[in-house]
Design an enzyme around this catalytic site. Structure first.
Site, PDB file in Angstrom:
ATOM      1  N   LYS A  10     -16.158  -7.681   5.032  1.00 26.86           N
ATOM      2  CA  LYS A  10     -14.968  -8.314   5.859  1.00 26.86           C
ATOM      3  C   LYS A  10     -15.119  -7.838   7.327  1.00 26.86           C
ATOM      4  O   LYS A  10     -15.484  -6.836   7.330  1.00 26.86           O
ATOM      5  CB  LYS A  10     -13.567  -7.574   5.182  1.00 26.86           C
TER       6      LYS A  10
ATOM      7  N   HIS B 249       0.855  -1.068   0.272  1.00 27.44           N
ATOM      8  CA  HIS B 249      -0.220  -0.071   0.076  1.00 27.44           C
ATOM      9  C   HIS B 249       0.929   1.243   0.033  1.00 27.44           C
ATOM     10  O   HIS B 249       0.337   2.111  -0.737  1.00 27.44           O
ATOM     11  CB  HIS B 249      -0.724   0.016   1.310  1.00 27.44           C
TER      12      HIS B 249
ATOM     13  N   SER C  70      -2.663  -7.363   3.220  1.00 25.15           N
ATOM     14  CA  SER C  70      -3.030  -7.257   4.719  1.00 25.15           C
ATOM     15  C   SER C  70      -3.423  -8.593   5.353  1.00 25.15           C
ATOM     16  O   SER C  70      -3.211  -8.819   6.504  1.00 25.15           O
ATOM     17  CB  SER C  70      -4.322  -6.219   4.692  1.00 25.15           C
TER      18      SER C  70
ATOM     19  N   ARG D 298      -2.445  -6.415  -8.255  1.00 29.64           N
ATOM     20  CA  ARG D 298      -1.050  -7.510  -8.109  1.00 29.64           C
ATOM     21  C   ARG D 298      -1.355  -8.411  -9.002  1.00 29.64           C
ATOM     22  O   ARG D 298      -1.178  -8.085 -10.296  1.00 29.64           O
ATOM     23  CB  ARG D 298      -1.259  -8.110  -6.588  1.00 29.64           C
TER      24      ARG D 298
HETATM   25  P1  ADP Z   1     -10.093  -3.694  -0.089  1.00 25.13           P
HETATM   26  O1  ADP Z   1     -10.616  -4.301   1.039  1.00 25.13           O
HETATM   27  O2  ADP Z   1     -10.855  -2.443  -0.449  1.00 25.13           O
HETATM   28  O3  ADP Z   1      -9.385  -4.498  -1.220  1.00 25.13           O
HETATM   29  P2  ADP Z   1      -7.023  -3.373   0.776  1.00 25.13           P
HETATM   30  O4  ADP Z   1      -6.668  -2.834   1.891  1.00 25.13           O
HETATM   31  O5  ADP Z   1      -7.095  -4.838   0.747  1.00 25.13           O
HETATM   32  O6  ADP Z   1      -8.820  -2.891   0.547  1.00 25.13           O
HETATM   33  O7  ADP Z   1      -6.405  -2.886  -0.543  1.00 25.13           O
HETATM   34  C1  ADP Z   1      -6.766  -1.523  -1.083  1.00 25.13           C
HETATM   35  C2  ADP Z   1      -5.937  -1.515  -2.576  1.00 25.13           C
HETATM   36  O8  ADP Z   1      -4.643  -1.526  -2.574  1.00 25.13           O
HETATM   37  C3  ADP Z   1      -6.598  -2.536  -3.477  1.00 25.13           C
HETATM   38  O9  ADP Z   1      -6.681  -1.946  -4.795  1.00 25.13           O
HETATM   39  C4  ADP Z   1      -5.430  -3.595  -3.446  1.00 25.13           C
HETATM   40  O10 ADP Z   1      -5.403  -4.186  -4.988  1.00 25.13           O
HETATM   41  C5  ADP Z   1      -4.282  -2.961  -3.409  1.00 25.13           C
HETATM   42  N1  ADP Z   1      -3.103  -3.671  -2.951  1.00 25.13           N
HETATM   43  C6  ADP Z   1      -3.275  -4.409  -1.811  1.00 25.13           C
HETATM   44  N2  ADP Z   1      -1.902  -4.949  -1.510  1.00 25.13           N
HETATM   45  C7  ADP Z   1      -1.172  -4.407  -2.552  1.00 25.13           C
HETATM   46  C8  ADP Z   1       0.013  -4.751  -2.880  1.00 25.13           C
HETATM   47  N3  ADP Z   1       0.998  -5.469  -2.303  1.00 25.13           N
HETATM   48  N4  ADP Z   1       0.646  -3.973  -3.945  1.00 25.13           N
HETATM   49  C9  ADP Z   1       0.066  -3.003  -4.550  1.00 25.13           C
HETATM   50  N5  ADP Z   1      -1.562  -2.603  -4.097  1.00 25.13           N
HETATM   51  C10 ADP Z   1      -1.938  -3.609  -3.250  1.00 25.13           C
END
Ligand code: ADP
Length: 163
Positions: A41, A17, A127, A89
């Site tokens: 979630k 992130h 996460s 990803r």
């Molecule tokens: P959500 O629950 O909305 O998917 P996340 O916090 O899991 O929220 O992810 C937010 C955004 O960050 C999403 O677009 C996800 O694809 C992106 N993301 C998550 N992990 C990574 C990573 N390792 N590298 C790049 N982008 C990521």
């Protein structure tokens, strides 16, 4: 001034992130990292904690973090910010992101979604991997930003997340 919102659960924020946030901060004049609660979630950390992690981990002057309990489309209209940033990803992310982008445009046709590819080596970072490490006592290094590892562990050891 071009502003963009980067929405997500950030439960907790990861180095993946942070990479997206930093890169977005070079493209846009202002980046709002929006901590949302995905109703599908349940989260390990509260909204306030998730915002706090981002604020502690990011020092870019044009980046801010806040929480919002509602639809992204409503937030965009309220703030007049119509560009949203998301990270991509693997191909499996694509379908999910495409669906979200379509829903957002259905709700507010002005919204444009900008997708940034994950950095090399960040494809496996999520996460949920971080939460697994936290729950099982794994090493959080290279998964969440160094500066907040102790803080995250302290909050977790505070009891609420220990089951
Ligand atoms: P959500 O629950 O909305 O998917 P996340 O916090 O899991 O929220 O992810 C937010 C955004 O960050 C999403 O677009 C996800 O694809 C992106 N993301 C998550 N992990 C990574 C990573 N390792 N590298 C790049 N982008 C990521």
């Amino acid at each position: 001034m071009k502003a963009a919102v980067y929405p997500g659960s950030f439960d907790p924020v990861t180095v993946g992130h942070i990479d997206i946030i930093k890169r977005a901060s070079k493209i846009f004049d202002r980046v709002i990292v929006l901590v949302m609660t995905n109703t599908a979630k349940s989260t390990m950390f509260t909204e306030a904690e998730r915002v706090d992690f981002i604020q502690k981990a990011v020092s870019c002057p044009n980046v801010e973090a806040e929480a919002y309990d509602g639809l992204l489309a409503d937030y965009c209209r309220e703030k007049g910010v119509y560009i949203t940033v998301r990270g991509l990803r693997q191909t499996i992310d694509f379908e999910y992101e495409y669906q979200i982008a379509q829903v957002n445009r259905y709700l507010e046709p002005e919204i444009e979604t900008v997708l940034l590819y994950a950095a090399d080596g960040h494809g496996f970072i999520s996460s949920s991997v971080a939460r697994e490490m936290i729950t099982r006592g794994g090493n959080l290094r290279n998964i969440v930003p160094d500066g907040i590892i102790e803080y995250i562990e302290k909050i977790n050891n505070g009891g609420k997340n220990n089951g």
